[in-house]
Scaffold this active site. Sequence first.
Site, PDB file in Angstrom:
ATOM      1  N   HIS A 151      33.194  37.130 -51.100  1.00  0.00           N
ATOM      2  CA  HIS A 151      32.588  37.905 -52.615  1.00  0.00           C
ATOM      3  C   HIS A 151      31.156  37.641 -52.155  1.00  0.00           C
ATOM      4  O   HIS A 151      30.499  38.244 -53.716  1.00  0.00           O
ATOM      5  CB  HIS A 151      32.981  36.562 -53.355  1.00  0.00           C
ATOM      6  CG  HIS A 151      34.563  36.420 -53.805  1.00  0.00           C
ATOM      7  ND1 HIS A 151      35.029  35.578 -53.373  1.00  0.00           N
ATOM      8  CD2 HIS A 151      35.670  37.324 -54.829  1.00  0.00           C
ATOM      9  CE1 HIS A 151      36.645  35.745 -53.549  1.00  0.00           C
ATOM     10  NE2 HIS A 151      36.584  36.638 -54.157  1.00  0.00           N
ATOM     11  N   MET A 160      39.007  35.330 -59.860  1.00  0.00           N
ATOM     12  CA  MET A 160      39.448  34.407 -59.388  1.00  0.00           C
ATOM     13  C   MET A 160      38.871  33.723 -59.259  1.00  0.00           C
ATOM     14  O   MET A 160      39.683  32.403 -59.362  1.00  0.00           O
ATOM     15  CB  MET A 160      40.756  34.875 -59.044  1.00  0.00           C
ATOM     16  CG  MET A 160      41.800  36.295 -60.430  1.00  0.00           C
ATOM     17  SD  MET A 160      43.038  35.964 -59.974  1.00  0.00           S
ATOM     18  CE  MET A 160      43.488  35.390 -58.672  1.00  0.00           C
ATOM     19  N   GLY A 161      37.518  33.195 -58.513  1.00  0.00           N
ATOM     20  CA  GLY A 161      36.831  32.028 -58.196  1.00  0.00           C
ATOM     21  C   GLY A 161      37.777  31.956 -56.288  1.00  0.00           C
ATOM     22  O   GLY A 161      37.584  32.967 -56.360  1.00  0.00           O
ATOM     23  N   ALA A 162      37.353  30.991 -55.947  1.00  0.00           N
ATOM     24  CA  ALA A 162      37.320  30.599 -54.833  1.00  0.00           C
ATOM     25  C   ALA A 162      36.901  30.984 -54.031  1.00  0.00           C
ATOM     26  O   ALA A 162      37.315  32.091 -52.948  1.00  0.00           O
ATOM     27  CB  ALA A 162      38.969  29.817 -54.858  1.00  0.00           C
ATOM     28  N   LEU A 163      35.492  31.203 -54.416  1.00  0.00           N
ATOM     29  CA  LEU A 163      34.938  32.246 -54.160  1.00  0.00           C
ATOM     30  C   LEU A 163      34.563  32.094 -52.426  1.00  0.00           C
ATOM     31  O   LEU A 163      34.150  30.924 -51.572  1.00  0.00           O
ATOM     32  CB  LEU A 163      33.293  32.484 -54.265  1.00  0.00           C
ATOM     33  CG  LEU A 163      33.386  32.478 -56.164  1.00  0.00           C
ATOM     34  CD1 LEU A 163      32.195  32.874 -56.555  1.00  0.00           C
ATOM     35  CD2 LEU A 163      34.368  34.223 -56.239  1.00  0.00           C
ATOM     36  N   GLN A 173      49.041  37.921 -63.298  1.00  0.00           N
ATOM     37  CA  GLN A 173      48.854  38.713 -62.912  1.00  0.00           C
ATOM     38  C   GLN A 173      49.447  37.912 -61.953  1.00  0.00           C
ATOM     39  O   GLN A 173      49.631  38.750 -60.597  1.00  0.00           O
ATOM     40  CB  GLN A 173      47.313  39.245 -62.188  1.00  0.00           C
ATOM     41  CG  GLN A 173      46.790  38.805 -61.710  1.00  0.00           C
ATOM     42  CD  GLN A 173      45.828  38.709 -61.162  1.00  0.00           C
ATOM     43  OE1 GLN A 173      44.720  39.197 -61.953  1.00  0.00           O
ATOM     44  NE2 GLN A 173      45.379  39.179 -59.930  1.00  0.00           N
ATOM     45  N   GLY A 212      36.447  44.673 -54.113  1.00  0.00           N
ATOM     46  CA  GLY A 212      35.942  44.565 -52.468  1.00  0.00           C
ATOM     47  C   GLY A 212      37.766  45.901 -51.910  1.00  0.00           C
ATOM     48  O   GLY A 212      38.263  45.478 -52.470  1.00  0.00           O
ATOM     49  N   GLN A 253      45.017  47.112 -55.329  1.00  0.00           N
ATOM     50  CA  GLN A 253      43.948  47.613 -56.329  1.00  0.00           C
ATOM     51  C   GLN A 253      42.881  48.637 -56.749  1.00  0.00           C
ATOM     52  O   GLN A 253      42.852  48.587 -57.675  1.00  0.00           O
ATOM     53  CB  GLN A 253      43.912  45.996 -56.469  1.00  0.00           C
ATOM     54  CG  GLN A 253      42.732  45.364 -57.551  1.00  0.00           C
ATOM     55  CD  GLN A 253      42.163  43.945 -57.850  1.00  0.00           C
ATOM     56  OE1 GLN A 253      42.960  42.687 -57.752  1.00  0.00           O
ATOM     57  NE2 GLN A 253      41.593  43.678 -57.418  1.00  0.00           N
TER      58      GLN A 253
HETATM   59  O1  PAF Z   1      40.884  40.831 -56.898  1.00  0.00           O
HETATM   60  C1  PAF Z   1      41.173  39.603 -57.762  1.00  0.00           C
HETATM   61  O2  PAF Z   1      40.273  38.497 -57.954  1.00  0.00           O
HETATM   62  C2  PAF Z   1      41.522  39.911 -59.157  1.00  0.00           C
HETATM   63  O3  PAF Z   1      42.339  41.017 -58.925  1.00  0.00           O
HETATM   64  C3  PAF Z   1      40.582  40.355 -60.526  1.00  0.00           C
HETATM   65  C4  PAF Z   1      40.170  41.452 -59.816  1.00  0.00           C
HETATM   66  C5  PAF Z   1      39.608  39.749 -60.552  1.00  0.00           C
HETATM   67  C6  PAF Z   1      41.498  40.454 -61.663  1.00  0.00           C
HETATM   68  O4  PAF Z   1      42.132  39.477 -62.322  1.00  0.00           O
END
Ligand code: PAF
Length: 263
Positions: A34, A27-30, A58, A144, A150
């Site tokens: 990441h 979702m960015g903000a790496l 989500q 991760g 998740q």
């Molecule tokens: O883990 C995340 O960053 C998010 O939940 C994902 C897997 C990219 C789905 O939006």
Amino acid sequence: MIVAAAREELESARKALPGRVAVVMTMGALHEGHAELIHQARAQADSVIVTIFVNPLQFGAGEDLDRYPRTLDADLAICEAGGAEVVFTPTPDVVYPREALVRVSAGSLGNVFEGASRPGHFDGVLTVVLKLLHLTRPDIAFFGQKDAQQLAAIRRMVSDLDVPVTVVAVPTVRDPDGLALSSRNRYLTAEERRAALVLSRALATQDVSAGRALFDAEPGVHLDYLERLDSATFEAARDGDLIVVAATVGSTRLIDNLPLKDS
Ligand code: PAF
């Protein structure tokens, strides 16, 4: 590196990718966590696609969708440094051209622990993950270990729905003092960040009672749960192979977990 915002751009970039293709969804903000996912993808595949998409589905009402950090330029630099061939950066209307009437359900995995605090969260995650798998068509997908529930829900979806992809879990990356890296850590003040170390310290005890006791000494941290459970089903189990923790520090909800090697 190709940056694709439209489906057509992604599709033509995807067609040109050689060999075994990996995807890293974000979702960015790496951050370094990441970067490690991209590094593992790079090492285990011939081509790497990173997706950057803050998925509205989500986030619940009152959650941090609007203030979720958006740092596209810095994110692209991390993707480039990691050797990604393609970065997919769609807007919500590209991913959801119309209302998502049909969604993937996480079933009972979606109602417990994080799902109990965030109703609908895992349905939203699974729905976007399945869509992004269809759009990117990877052979292998990296997620991760930090987001253990998740990961369990994605593994179960892939198995139950016969999705042709191999899911690989990448260990959590931590700061030297033990704090698990998270895009939400940037919300913490210096004092909150210090207090947040109680999560990793509690896990390190490998004992739920001893771990919970540590939270009594941190009045600024509200413990939601600290439990031992089965990492595949997220059912509480005294001999489970995972300890999970969630707590709110200031106004920031943090999660962490510890896989137990000998269980
Ligand atoms: O883990 C995340 O960053 C998010 O939940 C994902 C897997 C990219 C789905 O939006």
